[in-house]
Design a protein around this motif. Structure first.
Motif, PDB file in Angstrom:
ATOM      1  N   ARG A  94       4.842  14.574  -4.077  1.00 39.52           N
ATOM      2  CA  ARG A  94       5.991  13.705  -4.387  1.00 39.52           C
ATOM      3  C   ARG A  94       5.569  12.647  -5.398  1.00 39.52           C
ATOM      4  NH1 ARG A  94       8.580   9.309  -1.927  1.00 39.52           N
ATOM      5  NH2 ARG A  94       7.118   9.168  -0.168  1.00 39.52           N
ATOM      6  N   PHE A  95       4.376  12.082  -5.187  1.00 36.61           N
ATOM      7  CA  PHE A  95       3.819  11.080  -6.104  1.00 36.61           C
ATOM      8  C   PHE A  95       3.731  11.673  -7.515  1.00 36.61           C
ATOM      9  CE2 PHE A  95       0.627   8.528  -8.154  1.00 36.61           C
ATOM     10  CZ  PHE A  95       0.527   7.329  -7.470  1.00 36.61           C
ATOM     11  N   THR A 106       1.392   6.567   7.284  1.00 34.55           N
ATOM     12  CA  THR A 106       2.830   6.410   7.493  1.00 34.55           C
ATOM     13  C   THR A 106       3.094   4.964   7.923  1.00 34.55           C
ATOM     14  OG1 THR A 106       2.646   6.985   9.811  1.00 34.55           O
ATOM     15  CG2 THR A 106       3.115   8.800   8.271  1.00 34.55           C
ATOM     16  N   MET A 107       4.363   4.581   7.937  1.00 37.55           N
ATOM     17  CA  MET A 107       4.734   3.256   8.452  1.00 37.55           C
ATOM     18  C   MET A 107       4.203   3.080   9.889  1.00 37.55           C
ATOM     19  SD  MET A 107       7.334   0.698   8.335  1.00 37.55           S
ATOM     20  CE  MET A 107       7.785  -0.505   9.546  1.00 37.55           C
ATOM     21  N   ALA A 108       4.375   4.134  10.710  1.00 37.43           N
ATOM     22  CA  ALA A 108       3.879   4.055  12.096  1.00 37.43           C
ATOM     23  C   ALA A 108       2.363   3.889  12.103  1.00 37.43           C
ATOM     24  CB  ALA A 108       4.286   5.307  12.865  1.00 37.43           C
ATOM     25  N   GLY A 109       1.694   4.559  11.158  1.00 37.28           N
ATOM     26  CA  GLY A 109       0.234   4.450  11.070  1.00 37.28           C
ATOM     27  C   GLY A 109      -0.203   3.045  10.693  1.00 37.28           C
ATOM     28  N   ASP A 114      10.005   4.808  -2.927  1.00 37.86           N
ATOM     29  CA  ASP A 114       9.577   5.025  -1.547  1.00 37.86           C
ATOM     30  C   ASP A 114       8.137   5.559  -1.477  1.00 37.86           C
ATOM     31  OD1 ASP A 114       9.762   4.912   1.183  1.00 37.86           O
ATOM     32  OD2 ASP A 114      10.820   6.807   1.411  1.00 37.86           O
ATOM     33  N   LEU A 115       7.323   5.146  -2.454  1.00 32.54           N
ATOM     34  CA  LEU A 115       5.901   5.511  -2.417  1.00 32.54           C
ATOM     35  C   LEU A 115       5.056   4.388  -1.814  1.00 32.54           C
ATOM     36  CD1 LEU A 115       5.374   7.147  -5.955  1.00 32.54           C
ATOM     37  CD2 LEU A 115       5.369   8.329  -3.743  1.00 32.54           C
ATOM     38  N   GLU A 142       0.813  -1.214   0.000  1.00 26.03           N
ATOM     39  CA  GLU A 142       0.000   0.000   0.000  1.00 26.03           C
ATOM     40  C   GLU A 142       0.855   1.277   0.000  1.00 26.03           C
ATOM     41  OE1 GLU A 142      -3.265   0.283  -0.259  1.00 26.03           O
ATOM     42  OE2 GLU A 142      -3.648  -1.870  -0.247  1.00 26.03           O
ATOM     43  N   PRO A 143       0.293   2.387  -0.510  1.00 27.55           N
ATOM     44  CA  PRO A 143       0.983   3.678  -0.430  1.00 27.55           C
ATOM     45  C   PRO A 143       1.325   4.016   1.018  1.00 27.55           C
ATOM     46  CG  PRO A 143      -0.991   3.855  -1.787  1.00 27.55           C
ATOM     47  CD  PRO A 143      -1.011   2.493  -1.164  1.00 27.55           C
TER      48      PRO A 143
END
Ligand code: SAM
Length: 243
Positions: A177-178, A209-212, A234-235, A162-163
């Motif tokens: 950025r995308f 986010t990764m944390a999310g 890194d998307l 996932e994004p």
């Protein structure tokens, strides 16, 4: 193909479906040129299925699309059953043609992935979702992941490609950025196709986010979240959630 009713849980999801129901050809170009790194994500999935899981499994592919990529991944695994779920007619028509390449019994369901986990005849071994969960808001993501967790068999796993925003990156910054990466790299899209894709992404995509993503997993009852793959842009990231 069985039909199931649409959930009203996520209004955003209805808009998110539009491009896939009406313009599958645009997304097909993303697959053809691997602009979203689906191929490497599938390679990481394959490594997990062979090296880590290492046993026969039943596979549920939520929001499966035309399954053109995943069939090659699954062909060389000990898969026992494949179930694909999607709501796009054009994608499912292509998926029906691609089913023949699978080495196991298979079914396609025209259904909403957010409700598809509710009517399983038996607990799920592997649940896979790719580039689709991010259409739901955080509350709906969490509710869906809880349903997946509750229906996993012992030793089963949930994998999501996932994004993913960088830590400290807000949604507008991620979308900019995308778009910048797309303008630079997606040279085989026409201007109209690029505009159409960006309209969809800006209206519908809700990356965490990764944390999310980790917190959603923890709150849903998963014991661990592991990042298995990160796209070169890194998307996008592939997460493995285990009970
Ligand atoms: C970006 S495509 C991803 C397809 C495939 N998983 C892949 O990685 O190539 C998103 C897919 O999600 C499907 N989709 C979106 N919302 C859905 C929902 N609520 N229920 C079922 N499918 C959905 C679309 O029809 C489309 O096939």
């Amino acid at each position: 193909m069985a039909n199931a009713g649409r959930s009203t849980a996520a209004a955003n999801d209805t808009a998110a479906l539009e491009i896939f129901q009406n313009q599958w050809g645009v997304y097909q170009k993303f697959l053809q040129y691997d602009y979203l790194s689906n191929a490497e994500a599938c390679a990481a999935l394959h490594r997990f299925l062979i090296d880590d899981l290492g046993r026969p499994f039943r596979f549920i592919d939520l929001a499966c699309g035309d399954i053109s990529g995943i069939v090659g991944t699954l062909r060389t695994t000990p898969i026992e059953h494949y179930r694909g779920v999607d709501l796009s007619g054009p994608a499912l028509a292509l998926a029906a043609e691609n089913l023949a390449a699978l080495p196991c019994p298979a079914q396609l369901d025209e259904a909403d992935f957010t409700v598809a986990m509710r009517d399983l005849p038996q607990p799920a071994d592997i649940v896979w979702i790719s580039l689709s969960l991010h259409h739901l808001d955080a509350v709906a993501k969490g509710a869906f992941m809880r349903e997946v967790r509750d229906r996993l068999a012992p030793g089963g796993a949930f994998l999501a490609y996932e994004p993913t925003r960088r830590e400290g990156e807000d949604r507008p910054a991620y979308l900019d950025r995308f778009e910048a990466i797309g303008r630079r790299d997606w040279t085989n899209l026409t201007d109209r196709e690029f505009a159409e894709a960006m309209r969809h992404v800006r209206a519908c995509d809700l990356p965490e986010t990764m944390a999310g993503w980790k917190e959603l997993g923890r709150a849903a009852g998963f014991a661990s979240t592991t990042e298995l793959y990160r796209s070169p842009t890194d998307l996008f990231r592939l997460f493995l959630y285990r009970p």
